[in-house]
Design a protein around this motif. Structure first.
Motif, short mmCIF file in Angstrom:
data_model
loop_
_atom_site.label_atom_id
_atom_site.label_comp_id
_atom_site.label_asym_id
_atom_site.label_seq_id
_atom_site.Cartn_x
_atom_site.Cartn_y
_atom_site.Cartn_z
N LEU A 134 80.30 60.34 44.69
CA LEU A 134 80.93 60.40 43.38
C LEU A 134 81.96 59.28 43.33
O LEU A 134 82.94 59.31 44.07
CB LEU A 134 81.57 61.76 43.14
CG LEU A 134 81.94 62.11 41.69
CD1 LEU A 134 82.21 63.61 41.55
CD2 LEU A 134 83.15 61.33 41.17
N LEU A 135 81.71 58.30 42.49
CA LEU A 135 82.57 57.13 42.39
C LEU A 135 83.57 57.28 41.25
O LEU A 135 83.24 57.80 40.18
CB LEU A 135 81.73 55.88 42.14
CG LEU A 135 80.64 55.55 43.16
CD1 LEU A 135 79.89 54.29 42.74
CD2 LEU A 135 81.21 55.40 44.56
N VAL A 136 84.77 56.81 41.48
CA VAL A 136 85.78 56.70 40.44
C VAL A 136 86.36 55.30 40.51
O VAL A 136 86.18 54.58 41.51
CB VAL A 136 86.90 57.76 40.60
CG1 VAL A 136 86.34 59.16 40.45
CG2 VAL A 136 87.61 57.60 41.95
N LEU A 137 87.03 54.90 39.47
CA LEU A 137 87.64 53.57 39.44
C LEU A 137 88.79 53.51 40.44
O LEU A 137 89.67 54.38 40.45
CB LEU A 137 88.13 53.26 38.03
CG LEU A 137 88.38 51.79 37.68
CD1 LEU A 137 87.09 50.99 37.79
CD2 LEU A 137 88.96 51.69 36.27
N ASP A 138 88.78 52.51 41.29
CA ASP A 138 89.79 52.42 42.34
C ASP A 138 91.19 52.33 41.75
O ASP A 138 92.15 52.87 42.32
CB ASP A 138 89.50 51.19 43.22
CG ASP A 138 90.30 51.21 44.50
OD1 ASP A 138 90.56 52.31 45.02
OD2 ASP A 138 90.66 50.14 44.99
N SER A 139 91.31 51.68 40.61
CA SER A 139 92.62 51.52 39.98
C SER A 139 92.90 52.59 38.93
O SER A 139 93.91 52.52 38.22
CB SER A 139 92.71 50.14 39.31
OG SER A 139 91.69 50.00 38.33
#
Length: 301
Positions: free
Chosen positions: A89-94
């Motif tokens: 599950l990916l989210v925006l690093d920033s």
């Protein structure tokens, strides 16, 4: 008799078996032949089994549970070893999401009805959140770049797998909030109709042997397997090779331990309303299949 296996791109073992001679080689001593029915949506596997279009199919962990909930009389035949690096599950690093709890109120893109539903539902459940209530699940928009949607803030999370996940990791800018192995075993699951399994367990075992041989081929030839996938499914061959080499390419009989994993998922799905009734997953377990399947897998190595 012709035995028909369902094939879709989301199940790599079946995807490559359909391109190799192993099914007919394993079935011939039993007086059987093999055929493949190709389709695109793995969540239809239970219905295709029930209507007799296919005799054997494979998906991730969720479709057999929803098929059982729909009243289809299926039996588990074999499972892969756990696939801890199959997806994330990916989210925006920033972005603002640092924990699973931070997903509350947002939209997560995923393959609804696939193993990805199991991943998200269990991760949320562990935080006291509810799939479909506290977080909005959404299917990928056809033709859309899910990674770009995440970058643009249109969605809060994206469950990626395979070559898409490899490409996202290579491109950077994302953080893996959870890996599959952090939450679920994420096995590839193979199942059939009860009448087929009880009448011809030796055929089920022969299919398992053919799958084991296809897995061995893919494990030994990752570049060739990746080139096939890239040409037919899109993406870069290098990303496919990265994804394919992360898979275990091992099969096991469906045991009581696996049934316990599925029961946990079924209970969560019922609690959040993804399935409309409580299930006893053990009803789809046929212990008498374990011995023949284990023996066939051992001989196929």
């Amino acid at each position: 008799m012709t035995v028909t296996l369902g094939v879709h791109a989301s199940n790599p073992s079946l995807y490559y078996l359909a391109r190799l001679p192993y099914l007919d080689e394993e079935l011939a001593p039993l007086g059987e032949s093999g055929a493949f029915h190709h389709y695109t949506d793995g969540t239809r596997t239970g219905a295709l089994l029930a209507e007799g279009t296919i005799d054997f199919g494979g998906t991730g962990s969720t479709p057999p549970i929803t098929a059982q909930a729909a009243g289809h009389d299926l039996v588990y035949a074999a499972v892969s070893a756990p696939r801890p690096d199959h997806g994330a599950l990916l989210v925006l690093d920033s972005g603002p999401v640092r924990t699973v709890a931070d997903l509350k109120g947002g939209t997560v893109v995923l393959g609804i009805g696939s193993w990805q539903t199991h991943l998200l539902a269990k991760a949320l459940d562990a935080q006291g959140l509810s799939y479909g209530v506290d977080v909005t699940p959404a299917r990928p928009e056809a033709g859309a770049d899910q990674a770009q949607r995440l970058r643009d803030g249109e969605i809060l999370g994206w469950i990626a797998q395979g070559a898409e996940l490899a490409a996202a990791r290579r491109g950077g800018g994302f953080r893996e909030l959870i890996r599959t192995g952090d939450v679920i075993t994420d096995r590839s699951v193979f199942f059939t109709r009860r009448d087929f399994a009880t009448a011809r367990p030796e055929v089920v075992a022969a299919i398992a042997a053919a799958l084991r041989r296809a897995d061995a081929w893919a494990a030994a030839n990752p570049a060739e397997a990746a080139a096939i996938a890239a040409e037919e499914l899109g993406g870069q061959a290098a990303d496919w090779e990265t994804a394919l080499t992360a898979l275990p390419w091992e099969l096991e009989p469906a045991t009581a331990g696996f049934v316990a994993e599925q029961q946990e998922a079924a209970d969560i799905f019922h609690r959040v309303g993804f399935v409309d009734r409580a299930l006893t997953v053990a009803d789809a377990h046929l212990p008498s299949l374990e011995g023949p399947v284990a023996a066939a897998l051992a001989k196929a190595v």
